[in-house]
Structures are given as structure tokens and as C-alpha cells.
Design a protein around this motif. Structure first.
Motif, PDB file in Angstrom:
ATOM      1  N   MET A   1      89.227  37.977  53.875  1.00 18.16           N
ATOM      2  CA  MET A   1      90.239  38.224  52.254  1.00 18.16           C
ATOM      3  C   MET A   1      90.795  37.738  51.880  1.00 18.16           C
ATOM      4  SD  MET A   1      89.069  42.225  52.824  1.00 18.16           S
ATOM      5  CE  MET A   1      89.499  42.232  54.307  1.00 18.16           C
ATOM      6  N   THR A   2      91.902  37.135  53.018  1.00 14.78           N
ATOM      7  CA  THR A   2      92.794  35.991  52.727  1.00 14.78           C
ATOM      8  C   THR A   2      93.287  34.930  53.982  1.00 14.78           C
ATOM      9  OG1 THR A   2      94.279  37.279  55.040  1.00 14.78           O
ATOM     10  CG2 THR A   2      94.083  38.506  52.852  1.00 14.78           C
TER      11      THR A   2
ATOM     12  N   PRO B   1      93.433  46.869  51.923  1.00 16.93           N
ATOM     13  CA  PRO B   1      92.174  45.687  51.530  1.00 16.93           C
ATOM     14  C   PRO B   1      91.260  46.152  51.583  1.00 16.93           C
ATOM     15  CG  PRO B   1      93.911  44.539  52.729  1.00 16.93           C
ATOM     16  CD  PRO B   1      94.705  46.486  52.510  1.00 16.93           C
TER      17      PRO B   1
ATOM     18  N   GLN C   1      90.113  48.898  48.866  1.00 15.76           N
ATOM     19  CA  GLN C   1      89.776  48.100  47.989  1.00 15.76           C
ATOM     20  C   GLN C   1      88.274  47.410  47.257  1.00 15.76           C
ATOM     21  OE1 GLN C   1      92.025  49.202  46.219  1.00 15.76           O
ATOM     22  NE2 GLN C   1      93.743  49.164  46.800  1.00 15.76           N
ATOM     23  N   LYS C   2      87.830  47.056  48.548  1.00 12.72           N
ATOM     24  CA  LYS C   2      86.459  45.941  48.859  1.00 12.72           C
ATOM     25  C   LYS C   2      85.209  46.931  49.103  1.00 12.72           C
ATOM     26  CE  LYS C   2      84.252  42.251  50.416  1.00 12.72           C
ATOM     27  NZ  LYS C   2      84.576  40.654  52.028  1.00 12.72           N
TER      28      LYS C   2
END
Length: 339
Positions: free
Chosen positions: A188-189, A201, A204-205
Motif C-alpha cells: 500500500m505504501t 490503510p 480502508q482497503k
């Protein structure tokens, strides 16, 4: 006394209690304290309106039992940034366990349990898994199921999960020092994230695909970081799913049930009378009474009335470890009775 080392550090046990779960949580604590050998420190996260009742109940227990444990009571708290989002993630307060490493900053390791857990074996034996962690492992859980054809995750999940059938987070052993320090490479990052940075995150995903709240998040995390999890056998987290369609927990068949997990409210309805019988026997046991005569023998009679259910047919698995634990307790009872 000369020659004696310092006392061993206590074992740590955390639970979250909300809504109408007060008595259930006290019964879990009772099972943990009755059978534990080393000193136990309880970390009780409770809704504010339950805290006084909880402390009152613990303080009313006899000194001999009180001397086996200490406790701290906390309010339920979430990271401030997304408190509302976390609060509605799952059933009351259950995502609290995700934040234990951040809240209990001075605690090295802990056993987290749901309130519907009953120890039938000393917690010390579960605590011993910490010494079996490889350098990369930071938590331990039992598989959700042993049989992928009837397991929930392998049939229905719309998100990644750990192993063949996912893991169940009702009993979770955590090395929180490692959880606080490890950084996770992720897709994700571009930068590795710490535990607390990884949670939102991922929520949220996957939030539209999550059914079981924080247990799903833990499955997603450990499916990405397989080497971080130790899997312990299902006898340490034995649920109705392990016997409802016939017996499918090999470790319990071999050596009995170590920890009972009465999920889906089975301690409080009539769907799984064997689970309810064990819960009621521990709940009603009066401290100081002969454990064999007042707990084990009446329970064995009660379990014979449950053999019309698949789980009841397996009732010897439920009392195998419990009988040993109660005999240990009984020896202490007779020594004190004779003193």
C-alpha cells in the motif's frame, strides 16, 4: 529465603467486556485464576458503567484466590484519529485487541481472550508457547477450522486470510514488544509501516469485504506476513464448529479440550447444551468447595444428558483436561482443609 531467586514475572491476560457480558467475563476470569500456577495479572477493558461491578465482584473473592492474581481496569479507548470508524468495526468493543500493544506500552507479552472463553487447563501451558516463538514470530493463534470444506474463510471470505482456513482470534498470544518494533513491508505504501500505521490503510482497503471485524483484519495481516504467526492446535480454542458436524479437531481428540470457546452465544441458549453445561458448572462453583464433588461429578452427569447432540457425544473430550485441573485444585483443597 536464602537461595531463592526473585519471583517469576507474572503472566498477563487481557479481556474486553461490554454490554451484557459482565458475568460471562467474570466466569472466564474465574477459570483462568482457579487453574493458573504462576501469578496472573489481569488487564480488564470495560465500559465505564461495568467497572464498579467488575471490581466489586473480584474483591469479593476469598483471599486465597485473590492472592493468585492482580488486576488493572481500563476504559475502552481507540486511537483518537479514527475512533468512530473503529468503534463500529465489530461487535461491542472487540477491535480493542488490535490496539493493546499501543495501550499497554510497558507490558512485554500478553494472552488476549474473548469473554466467552473458558480455561480447562492452566494458562501457564499456553503462556509457554512464547518461548517457542521463532525470532520473526510476534503472535500465535489457532486455525479457524481443520476442514477447509466446511470452514468459513475458505468458502466465503472476500479478502486474503491466513493458511488454508484462516485463524480464529478468540485466543491470541502476543509478543507486544515485537509488535511495537517490527516494520512491515507492504503493497500500500513504498515505506515499511509499523503495526499501528498498518491497521487503518488495511481497514480502508478491505472494509467493504470484512465480515468478522478485527479477526478478518488479523487474517489479512498474517496472510501478508506468514512468518510472523505461530499456529497452535485447535484444542487451545475449541468451538462448537469443531464438533457440530461430527468431531474435527484432531488435537482435542488426542488429548482433550484445553480452552473452550463458546462463540455465537452458546453458553446462554439451548443450541449446544454441552458448552452451556461447562459454563454453568464453572459459573456456579463456590470457591473453597470440593472441586470434584461440587463441579466435576455434577458436570459429568449433566453432560450425559447432552449426548443427543454431536458435541455432547464428544463429552469425554470436554472433561479430560478439566478433570486433571480439578484434581490439582482438589489436592490444594484437601491440604488446606487438613491444615
Amino acid at each position: 529465603a536464602p537461595g531463592q531467586g526473585r519471583p517469576s514475572p507474572p503472566m498477563h491476560l487481557a479481556v474486553v467486556t461490554c454490554g451484557d457480558r459482565l458475568e460471562e467475563t467474570l466466569t472466564m476470569v474465574k477459570s483462568a485464576v482457579l487453574f493458573s500456577i504462576e501469578h496472573l495479572h489481569l488487564h480488564i477493558f470495560a465500559e465505564d458503567q461495568l467497572q464498579a461491578s467488575f471490581m466489586e465482584a473480584l474483591e469479593s473473592w476469598p483471599d486465597r484466590i485473590r492472592s493468585k492474581f492482580s488486576y488493572t481496569v481500563y476504559s475502552i479507548s481507540f486511537p483518537k484519529d479514527n475512533a468512530a470508524e473503529w468503534k463500529k468495526l465489530f461487535k461491542p468493543c472487540a477491535s480493542q485487541r488490535l490496539f493493546l500493544p499501543l495501550i499497554l506500552k510497558d507490558v512485554d507479552s500478553i494472552v488476549y481472550v474473548d469473554s466467552d472463553i473458558l480455561f480447562l487447563q492452566p494458562m501457564d501451558d499456553l503462556w509457554a508457547f512464547l518461548s517457542k516463538f521463532t525470532p520473526s514470530q510476534l503472535a500465535a493463534m489457532a486455525p479457524e477450522h481443520e476442514e477447509p470444506r466446511i470452514a468459513w474463510y475458505s468458502r466465503f471470505a472476500r479478502h486474503p486470510f491466513y493458511g488454508r482456513t484462516g485463524v480464529n482470534s478468540g485466543v491470541m498470544l502476543m509478543n507486544m514488544t515485537r509488535m511495537r518494533t517490527v516494520v512491515f513491508q507492504n503493497d500500500m505504501t513504498s515505506v515499511p509501516l509499523r503495526w499501528e500505521e498498518l491497521l487503518m490503510p488495511l481497514l480502508q482497503k478491505y472494509k467493504l469485504n470484512i465480515t468478522w471485524g478485527d479477526q478478518d483484519l488479523l487474517n489479512i495481516i498474517f496472510s501478508l506476513f506468514l512468518e510472523s504467526l505461530l499456529e497452535f492446535p485447535c484444542k487451545w480454542n475449541y468451538r462448537p464448529d469443531h464438533c457440530i458436524y461430527g468431531s474435527n479437531c484432531v488435537s482435542a481428540e488426542e488429548s482433550g479440550v484445553y480452552i473452550l470457546h463458546g462463540n455465537r452465544g452458546v453458553y446462554h441458549d439451548h443450541k449446544q447444551p454441552a458448552f452451556r453445561a461447562i459454563y454453568e458448572a464453572i459459573r456456579k462453583y463456590p470457591f473453597g468447595a470440593d472441586p470434584i464433588k461440587t463441579l466435576l461429578e455434577p458436570l459429568e452427569e449433566e453432560l450425559l444428558k447432552t449426548t443427543h447432540t454431536y458435541c455432547g457425544k464428544n463429552h469425554p473430550l470436554f472433561t479430560k483436561r478439566l478433570a486433571g485441573s480439578l484434581e490439582g485444585l482438589s489436592r490444594g483443597f484437601h491440604v488446606e482443609g487438613d491444615a
